[in-house]
Design a protein around this motif. Structure first.
Motif, PDB file in Angstrom:
ATOM      1  N   MET A   1      68.401 -68.794   1.751  1.00 24.18           N
ATOM      2  CA  MET A   1      69.153 -67.808   1.027  1.00 24.18           C
ATOM      3  C   MET A   1      70.051 -67.008   1.949  1.00 24.18           C
ATOM      4  SD  MET A   1      67.574 -64.684  -1.096  1.00 24.18           S
ATOM      5  CE  MET A   1      68.692 -63.423  -1.566  1.00 24.18           C
ATOM      6  N   PHE A   2      69.518 -66.545   3.060  1.00 23.11           N
ATOM      7  CA  PHE A   2      70.307 -65.725   3.964  1.00 23.11           C
ATOM      8  C   PHE A   2      71.335 -66.550   4.728  1.00 23.11           C
ATOM      9  CE2 PHE A   2      66.266 -63.467   3.358  1.00 23.11           C
ATOM     10  CZ  PHE A   2      66.748 -62.283   2.831  1.00 23.11           C
ATOM     11  N   ASP A   3      71.245 -67.878   4.643  1.00 18.62           N
ATOM     12  CA  ASP A   3      72.211 -68.764   5.289  1.00 18.62           C
ATOM     13  C   ASP A   3      73.414 -69.056   4.406  1.00 18.62           C
ATOM     14  OD1 ASP A   3      70.556 -68.911   7.480  1.00 18.62           O
ATOM     15  OD2 ASP A   3      69.589 -70.753   6.820  1.00 18.62           O
ATOM     16  N   ASP A   4      73.372 -68.663   3.146  1.00 19.43           N
ATOM     17  CA  ASP A   4      74.477 -68.893   2.219  1.00 19.43           C
ATOM     18  C   ASP A   4      75.683 -68.084   2.699  1.00 19.43           C
ATOM     19  OD1 ASP A   4      76.304 -68.999   0.117  1.00 19.43           O
ATOM     20  OD2 ASP A   4      74.864 -68.442  -1.418  1.00 19.43           O
ATOM     21  N   PRO A   5      76.827 -68.734   2.979  1.00 21.56           N
ATOM     22  CA  PRO A   5      77.998 -67.981   3.455  1.00 21.56           C
ATOM     23  C   PRO A   5      78.522 -66.982   2.420  1.00 21.56           C
ATOM     24  CG  PRO A   5      78.574 -70.270   3.042  1.00 21.56           C
ATOM     25  CD  PRO A   5      77.093 -70.163   2.883  1.00 21.56           C
ATOM     26  N   PHE A   6      78.149 -67.155   1.152  1.00 24.29           N
ATOM     27  CA  PHE A   6      78.587 -66.245   0.103  1.00 24.29           C
ATOM     28  C   PHE A   6      77.471 -65.304  -0.352  1.00 24.29           C
ATOM     29  CE2 PHE A   6      81.219 -70.079  -0.437  1.00 24.29           C
ATOM     30  CZ  PHE A   6      82.428 -69.516  -0.053  1.00 24.29           C
ATOM     31  N   PHE A   7      76.443 -65.186   0.473  1.00 23.41           N
ATOM     32  CA  PHE A   7      75.323 -64.284   0.180  1.00 23.41           C
ATOM     33  C   PHE A   7      75.867 -62.913  -0.190  1.00 23.41           C
ATOM     34  CE2 PHE A   7      72.249 -61.137   1.943  1.00 23.41           C
ATOM     35  CZ  PHE A   7      71.217 -61.375   1.063  1.00 23.41           C
ATOM     36  N   TRP A   8      75.411 -62.388  -1.326  1.00 20.51           N
ATOM     37  CA  TRP A   8      75.873 -61.105  -1.821  1.00 20.51           C
ATOM     38  C   TRP A   8      74.681 -60.168  -1.895  1.00 20.51           C
ATOM     39  CZ3 TRP A   8      74.514 -58.689  -6.468  1.00 20.51           C
ATOM     40  CH2 TRP A   8      75.284 -57.583  -6.811  1.00 20.51           C
ATOM     41  N   GLU A   9      74.874 -58.934  -1.427  1.00 25.95           N
ATOM     42  CA  GLU A   9      73.782 -57.982  -1.466  1.00 25.95           C
ATOM     43  C   GLU A   9      74.288 -56.599  -1.847  1.00 25.95           C
ATOM     44  OE1 GLU A   9      71.895 -57.413   2.311  1.00 25.95           O
ATOM     45  OE2 GLU A   9      73.749 -56.840   3.270  1.00 25.95           O
ATOM     46  N   GLN A  10      73.373 -55.807  -2.377  1.00 24.93           N
ATOM     47  CA  GLN A  10      73.677 -54.407  -2.647  1.00 24.93           C
ATOM     48  C   GLN A  10      72.409 -53.596  -2.457  1.00 24.93           C
ATOM     49  OE1 GLN A  10      74.971 -54.552  -6.772  1.00 24.93           O
ATOM     50  NE2 GLN A  10      73.078 -53.576  -7.427  1.00 24.93           N
ATOM     51  N   LEU A  11      72.591 -52.321  -2.161  1.00 23.81           N
ATOM     52  CA  LEU A  11      71.460 -51.420  -2.003  1.00 23.81           C
ATOM     53  C   LEU A  11      70.764 -51.244  -3.342  1.00 23.81           C
ATOM     54  CD1 LEU A  11      69.946 -49.453  -0.116  1.00 23.81           C
ATOM     55  CD2 LEU A  11      71.548 -47.693  -0.888  1.00 23.81           C
ATOM     56  N   ASP A  12      69.460 -51.356  -3.347  1.00 27.11           N
ATOM     57  CA  ASP A  12      68.656 -51.146  -4.554  1.00 27.11           C
ATOM     58  C   ASP A  12      68.305 -49.669  -4.603  1.00 27.11           C
ATOM     59  OD1 ASP A  12      66.826 -51.040  -6.596  1.00 27.11           O
ATOM     60  OD2 ASP A  12      65.562 -52.663  -5.840  1.00 27.11           O
ATOM     61  N   THR A  13      69.156 -48.885  -5.240  1.00 29.63           N
ATOM     62  CA  THR A  13      68.954 -47.432  -5.272  1.00 29.63           C
ATOM     63  C   THR A  13      67.755 -47.025  -6.121  1.00 29.63           C
ATOM     64  OG1 THR A  13      70.554 -47.247  -7.077  1.00 29.63           O
ATOM     65  CG2 THR A  13      71.380 -46.939  -4.838  1.00 29.63           C
ATOM     66  N   VAL A  14      67.345 -47.876  -7.038  1.00 28.60           N
ATOM     67  CA  VAL A  14      66.201 -47.562  -7.900  1.00 28.60           C
ATOM     68  C   VAL A  14      64.892 -47.631  -7.120  1.00 28.60           C
ATOM     69  CG1 VAL A  14      64.891 -48.297  -9.935  1.00 28.60           C
ATOM     70  CG2 VAL A  14      67.389 -48.336  -9.968  1.00 28.60           C
ATOM     71  N   HIS A  15      64.751 -48.627  -6.238  1.00 32.68           N
ATOM     72  CA  HIS A  15      63.482 -48.848  -5.551  1.00 32.68           C
ATOM     73  C   HIS A  15      63.478 -48.422  -4.081  1.00 32.68           C
ATOM     74  CE1 HIS A  15      63.308 -51.647  -9.014  1.00 32.68           C
ATOM     75  NE2 HIS A  15      62.124 -51.078  -9.123  1.00 32.68           N
ATOM     76  N   SER A  16      64.606 -47.997  -3.550  1.00 31.70           N
ATOM     77  CA  SER A  16      64.644 -47.503  -2.179  1.00 31.70           C
ATOM     78  C   SER A  16      64.014 -46.121  -2.108  1.00 31.70           C
ATOM     79  CB  SER A  16      66.092 -47.415  -1.686  1.00 31.70           C
ATOM     80  OG  SER A  16      66.649 -48.683  -1.545  1.00 31.70           O
ATOM     81  N   THR A  17      63.487 -45.811  -0.934  1.00 31.36           N
ATOM     82  CA  THR A  17      62.932 -44.473  -0.703  1.00 31.36           C
ATOM     83  C   THR A  17      63.611 -43.882   0.524  1.00 31.36           C
ATOM     84  OG1 THR A  17      61.175 -45.263   0.773  1.00 31.36           O
ATOM     85  CG2 THR A  17      60.678 -45.208  -1.601  1.00 31.36           C
ATOM     86  N   ALA A  18      63.278 -42.654   0.843  1.00 25.82           N
ATOM     87  CA  ALA A  18      63.844 -42.028   2.039  1.00 25.82           C
ATOM     88  C   ALA A  18      63.401 -42.758   3.305  1.00 25.82           C
ATOM     89  CB  ALA A  18      63.436 -40.562   2.102  1.00 25.82           C
ATOM     90  N   ASP A  19      62.233 -43.393   3.253  1.00 26.80           N
ATOM     91  CA  ASP A  19      61.686 -44.093   4.422  1.00 26.80           C
ATOM     92  C   ASP A  19      62.086 -45.559   4.500  1.00 26.80           C
ATOM     93  OD1 ASP A  19      60.325 -41.775   5.211  1.00 26.80           O
ATOM     94  OD2 ASP A  19      58.626 -42.273   3.926  1.00 26.80           O
ATOM     95  N   GLU A  20      62.479 -46.164   3.365  1.00 23.78           N
ATOM     96  CA  GLU A  20      62.736 -47.602   3.356  1.00 23.78           C
ATOM     97  C   GLU A  20      63.857 -47.951   2.376  1.00 23.78           C
ATOM     98  OE1 GLU A  20      59.677 -51.039   3.459  1.00 23.78           O
ATOM     99  OE2 GLU A  20      59.934 -50.510   1.350  1.00 23.78           O
TER     100      GLU A  20
END
Length: 70
Positions: A1-20
Motif C-alpha cells: 500500500m505504501f509503495d503505491d505511487p498514487f498513495f493518498w492520505e489525510q489526517l484523521d481528525t476524528v480519531h487523532s489525539t494530542a499525543d498521536e
C-alpha cells in the motif's frame, strides 16, 4: 500500500489525539484492489485497520489519480 505511487492520505481528525496523529490512507494493493487503512507513525508505521474500499472511496481515489495524467 505504501509503495503505491498514487498513495493518498489525510489526517484523521476524528480519531487523532494530542499525543498521536492518525491518518487515513487509500491506495492500490498489488495493482488491483483499492484499500483504505487507518495508521499512525511511531518508531514504525502501525496499521490500525485495513479494508477493501467502498465504491465511493474507489471513485475518489480514481479521481485523485487522474490529476497526474492530465
Amino acid at each position: 500500500m505504501f509503495d503505491d505511487p498514487f498513495f493518498w492520505e489525510q489526517l484523521d481528525t476524528v480519531h487523532s489525539t494530542a499525543d498521536e496523529a492518525r491518518y487515513i490512507g487509500i491506495a492500490r494493493l498489488n495493482g488491483f484492489v483499492v484499500i483504505v487503512s487507518s495508521y499512525t507513525e511511531r518508531k514504525r508505521t502501525r496499521i490500525i485497520s485495513a479494508r477493501i474500499s467502498t465504491n465511493e472511496e474507489e471513485r475518489k481515489y480514481e479521481q485523485w489519480c487522474r490529476q497526474f495524467y492530465i
